[in-house]
Every structure is written in structure tokens, then in C-alpha cells.
Write a protein that holds these residues in place. Structure first.
Motif, mmCIF file in Angstrom:
data_model
loop_
_atom_site.group_PDB
_atom_site.id
_atom_site.type_symbol
_atom_site.label_atom_id
_atom_site.label_comp_id
_atom_site.label_asym_id
_atom_site.label_seq_id
_atom_site.Cartn_x
_atom_site.Cartn_y
_atom_site.Cartn_z
ATOM 1 N N MET A 23 0.841 -1.215 0.000
ATOM 2 C CA MET A 23 0.000 0.000 0.000
ATOM 3 C C MET A 23 0.862 1.246 0.000
ATOM 4 O O MET A 23 2.036 1.201 0.383
ATOM 5 N N GLU A 24 0.234 2.334 -0.424
ATOM 6 C CA GLU A 24 0.944 3.612 -0.404
ATOM 7 C C GLU A 24 0.492 4.394 0.820
ATOM 8 O O GLU A 24 -0.699 4.438 1.119
ATOM 9 N N VAL A 26 -0.635 7.304 3.253
ATOM 10 C CA VAL A 26 -1.413 8.529 3.063
ATOM 11 C C VAL A 26 -0.607 9.703 3.609
ATOM 12 O O VAL A 26 -0.099 9.638 4.713
ATOM 13 N N ASP A 90 -3.356 9.126 14.437
ATOM 14 C CA ASP A 90 -2.523 9.835 15.424
ATOM 15 C C ASP A 90 -2.488 11.337 15.115
ATOM 16 O O ASP A 90 -1.432 11.924 14.898
ATOM 17 N N ALA A 155 -8.554 7.476 7.832
ATOM 18 C CA ALA A 155 -9.196 6.735 8.933
ATOM 19 C C ALA A 155 -9.239 7.668 10.139
ATOM 20 O O ALA A 155 -8.314 7.696 10.934
ATOM 21 N N TRP A 215 -15.285 3.903 9.144
ATOM 22 C CA TRP A 215 -14.312 3.049 8.438
ATOM 23 C C TRP A 215 -14.124 1.744 9.170
ATOM 24 O O TRP A 215 -14.549 1.607 10.303
ATOM 25 N N GLN B 20 3.471 -2.556 5.307
ATOM 26 C CA GLN B 20 2.930 -1.640 4.282
ATOM 27 C C GLN B 20 3.457 -1.987 2.892
ATOM 28 O O GLN B 20 2.822 -1.674 1.889
ATOM 29 N N LYS B 65 -7.412 -1.884 8.373
ATOM 30 C CA LYS B 65 -8.039 -0.908 7.469
ATOM 31 C C LYS B 65 -7.257 0.402 7.419
ATOM 32 O O LYS B 65 -7.302 1.117 6.425
ATOM 33 N N ALA B 66 -6.601 0.730 8.547
ATOM 34 C CA ALA B 66 -5.947 2.048 8.626
ATOM 35 C C ALA B 66 -4.437 1.978 8.432
ATOM 36 O O ALA B 66 -3.769 2.991 8.572
ATOM 37 N N LEU B 67 -3.924 0.809 8.100
ATOM 38 C CA LEU B 67 -2.462 0.660 8.022
ATOM 39 C C LEU B 67 -1.831 1.679 7.066
ATOM 40 O O LEU B 67 -0.724 2.157 7.301
ATOM 41 N N HIS B 68 -2.556 2.023 5.999
ATOM 42 C CA HIS B 68 -1.998 2.976 5.026
ATOM 43 C C HIS B 68 -1.877 4.387 5.597
ATOM 44 O O HIS B 68 -1.239 5.242 5.004
ATOM 45 N N THR B 69 -2.506 4.642 6.753
ATOM 46 C CA THR B 69 -2.422 5.990 7.336
ATOM 47 C C THR B 69 -1.240 6.105 8.301
ATOM 48 O O THR B 69 -0.981 7.179 8.826
ATOM 49 N N TYR B 70 -0.551 4.973 8.539
ATOM 50 C CA TYR B 70 0.588 5.033 9.459
ATOM 51 C C TYR B 70 1.811 5.576 8.723
ATOM 52 O O TYR B 70 2.170 5.096 7.648
ATOM 53 N N ASP B 71 2.442 6.566 9.317
ATOM 54 C CA ASP B 71 3.656 7.147 8.748
ATOM 55 C C ASP B 71 4.851 6.494 9.432
ATOM 56 O O ASP B 71 5.063 6.680 10.637
ATOM 57 N N PRO B 72 5.658 5.694 8.690
ATOM 58 C CA PRO B 72 6.770 4.957 9.311
ATOM 59 C C PRO B 72 7.820 5.858 9.972
ATOM 60 O O PRO B 72 8.623 5.372 10.755
ATOM 61 N N TRP B 79 -0.165 5.967 17.319
ATOM 62 C CA TRP B 79 -1.076 5.635 16.208
ATOM 63 C C TRP B 79 -1.984 4.475 16.620
ATOM 64 O O TRP B 79 -3.212 4.531 16.469
#
Lengths: 215, 182
Positions: A23-24, A26, A90, A155, A215, B20, B65-72, B79
Motif C-alpha cells: 500500500m501507499e 497517506v 494519530d 481513517a 471506516w 505496508q 483498514k488504517a495501516l496505510h495511514t501510518y507514517d513509518p 497511532w
């Protein structure tokens, strides 16, 4: 803890792992800038299509008109950033920024009340429903749809706050559009008539936020 | 943050980043690793231990569902905890929205046996003594409000004190009782 429950969790983990795809990430800032670019282009295009107000040159020379537009633009930008920052779980670190759009909005409300006190409501045209509200709808429908679609890709854990800032962002840019096409600057038209639809939309959006951004 | 927690944070960050990119093994390690943490975070706030695993599963699905919103580049725990808190609140709201979940069966209520048992008798005596030592006005308010069960308004009428004065007196009396019984 029972063995059954452990099995359920293990099964859930197995299912989720099987469902995993690359995935990319966000980037809320990038999405906010994309939306701002879209809405500024759209508002300008709609204003030019409807036709700029006939007294635009004269209005541009008035300090209070420029101040009102600049204030709305700043509030719109701040609210847009806040909207997209709230789309990630977060978002705690961005909460201190909430003060910026809220303060700008307060200045706007104070300015409106000040004008209302000294100038009164002014004349309101009879065909406001077909004229002003139709233009308002034209100015805001597409930005509103775009913000909903973009926000739903995130989300959020704060759907109501997010909905409020989204409504504020859409309202401010829509209002700027209206001020560019509507020749009337009195409080009755510029604020009450052109802002009232947003207040109604805001109340509805507040109730629908949890469902809309689920979501 | 303790060292062990720091290590876990780093490990989870790395695993989330690999997940990710589609690394299923890293993802499994991550989800398995965070289960005890989620369980700990939700256990105390749920009305029944039977519900814990339901919430844990919901959180895991939400993480997915929200894994793509995590910024590594950012810490993983804030988070995750934001999602845990959101899902727990959501779950509790839905749970208590159902009328039957608001009712508690009388069999499940654990009522201590105050009448039989020397220890509780001693406690009663302590409370009575503490109550006796209160100034007359505070004692009267405690008796009317907490023992005889009158409302603040009724106590106000009976004592001639205003409602807010009754509340303040009650608060002060309770503070004194707490100090005496500590």
C-alpha cells in the motif's frame, strides 16, 4: 482467557495477513494541498463562468473587502489543513493547530457583528432563493464531494471535528466565490444569506459525520 | 519510556513499515505482538471480560483498514493507541445503546453480607463514631441525604439551607469522614 477466543484472534490475524497488499502511505498534507488547489481553481472557474460582480474593480480598492476575502481565505486554508490532518488516527500532534482556524473564524464572526451593529442588515433582494442560493450550491457542491471522497480514504478517530472543519473549509471557499460574483456587500446578503446555507449544511453534516466517515 | 518498551516500539515500527510493503510475515508478527497490548488497554474499561476478545478483534481489523495511514517516520504506539481508544469508545457506545445491556441481573450483583460477620460490624461502629464526631449541621445533612435518602431539595427545605449550601456541607462532611476513616 479461553482457547476458543485465542483461536478466534489467531483466525482473524491469519485472515488479515492473507488480505494484505502493498500500500501507499497517506500523506494528509499532500491531500490537503491537492484539495486546496482543486477548490481554488474550481471557485475561480465558477466565478468567471457566472461572471464577476460588475463593481469588482471598485470593491478591490476597498480595504475592508480585501480584508474580508483574505480572512476567509486564511480561515479556509487553515480549516482545510486541519480537516486532512484529522484523517489519520494519530492526529493528536495537530490538535494545537485547531486554535488557528477557530481564532480566524472568531475574528470573522466578530467582524460581522461589528458591521451588523454599525451598518445594520441592509437591503436584501427578493429573488435571493433562486439567485444567491443557486450560486452557492454551484460553488460548493463539487468541493464538498471532493473533500468527502478524499477524507474517506483516511481513517479518522475524530469524525465530528473533522466534519466541522470540512464544512468550514468548504464554506469559506464557497463564500469567497460568492463575494466575487455577488455585487451586494451588506451584512444581510454577504453574511446571513450567503452563510446561512452553510450553517444548515454544517448542522446536517455534524449529525451525519459518524456515518459518513465510518471506516 | 522503559528500554523494553523502546525496543518494542522500534520493532513494531519496522514491522509496520514492512507490512505496508506487503510483507505478510512481518504483518503477522506485528498483529500477534500488539494483541497483549490491546488486551491490556481495553480490559479495564469493558463491563465484562467476555467482551475483551471482541474488541481486540475489532481493533485488529481497524489496524488493518488504517495501516496505510501510518507514517513509518512517526512512533507506532500513539497511532495504535488512538485506534484502540476510538474502537473501544465505539464498542461501548454500541453496547450500551442496547437496552438489555443497561440492565444487570440481580444474580450477578455481588452484595456483601453486612449483617453477618464481625469485621463489618466493626466497620459500622467506626462509621457511626466518625458520624458522631461531625458538627451537628454536617451530621444532620449526611443523615437526611445519605441515610434517610431525601433529595437535596427536600434536605434544603427541612434544614432551611440553600441547595448549594446543602451540597457544600455534604461535600465537607464526606471529606471529614474520609479523613477519619482512612
Amino acid at each position: 482467557m479461553s482457547c476458543d477466543n485465542n483461536n478466534n484472534i489467531d483466525q482473524t490475524i491469519r485472515n488479515l495477513c492473507g488480505d494484505l497488499k502493498p500500500m501507499e502511505c497517506v500523506n494528509p498534507m499532500r491531500r490537503a494541498l491537492l484539495w486546496i488547489l482543486l477548490v481554488v481553481t474550481y471557485t475561480t472557474a465558477v466565478a468567471l463562468t457566472i461572471g464577476l460582480r460588475e463593481n469588482i474593480i471598485e470593491a478591490m480598492n476597498r480595504e475592508e473587502y480585501i480584508f474580508e476575502l483574505a480572512l476567509a481565505f486564511a480561515t479556509g486554508i487553515a480549516a482545510s489543513l486541519m480537516t486532512f490532518w484529522l484523517t489519520i488516527p494519530d492526529c493528536e500532534r495537530y490538535k494545537k493547530f485547531i486554535a488557528v482556524p477557530v481564532t480566524l473564524l472568531s475574528v470573522q464572526v466578530f467582524w460581522m457583528l461589528d458591521r451588523l451593529f454599525f451598518e445594520g442588515m441592509g437591503d436584501i433582494r427578493e429573488n435571493w432563493l433562486s439567485h444567491c442560493w443557486m450560486n452557492t450550491l454551484l460553488h460548493t457542491t463539487l468541493p464538498a464531494i471532493a473533500v468527502i471522497l478524499l477524507v474517506r480514504k483516511g481513517a479518522t478517530v475524530m469524525p465530528c471535528a473533522l466534519a466541522s472543519f470540512a464544512v468550514l473549509a468548504v464554506s469559506e471557499f464557497g463564500w469567497i466565490g460568492m463575494r466575487l460574483v455577488c455585487p451586494k456587500d451588506n451584512v444581510g446578503e454577504a453574511y446571513f444569506l450567503n452563510f446561512l446555507p452553510y450553517v444548515i449544511i454544517g448542522i446536517v453534516a455534524g449529525f451525519a459525520a459518524k456515518k459518513l466517515f465510518r471506516w | 519510556m522503559p528500554l523494553e518498551q523502546d525496543e518494542k516500539e522500534l520493532k513494531w515500527k519496522l514491522l509496520a513499515s514492512r507490512a505496508q510493503k506487503g510483507d505478510a510475515a512481518a504483518y503477522r508478527d506485528l498483529l500477534t505482538g500488539i494483541v497483549p497490548l490491546i488486551r491490556r488497554a481495553v480490559t479495564k474499561s469493558l463491563p465484562s471480560p467476555d467482551l475483551v476478545d471482541d474488541v481486540v478483534q475489532e481493533v485488529l481489523i481497524s489496524v488493518h483498514k488504517a495501516l496505510h495511514t501510518y507514517d513509518p517516520d512517526r512512533p507506532f504506539l500513539p497511532w495504535l493507541m488512538a485506534i484502540v481508544s476510538f474502537r473501544r469508545t465505539d464498542f461501548l457506545r454500541q453496547h450500551y445503546a442496547s437496552q438489555k445491556n443497561r440492565q444487570v441481573s440481580i444474580e450477578t450483583v455481588d452484595v456483601p453480607d453486612y449483617l453477618n460477620g464481625g469485621e463489618s460490624e466493626a466497620s459500622f461502629k467506626d462509621i457511626e463514631e466518625a458520624l458522631e464526631s461531625l458538627p451537628e449541621k454536617q451530621k444532620r445533612v449526611v443523615e437526611l441525604l445519605k441515610i434517610e435518602g431525601y433529595s437535596t431539595k427536600e434536605v434544603s427545605e427541612k434544614t432551611g439551607l440553600s441547595e448549594s449550601a446543602v451540597k457544600v456541607t455534604m461535600h465537607r462532611a464526606l471529606q471529614k469522614l474520609k479523613e477519619k476513616l482512612a
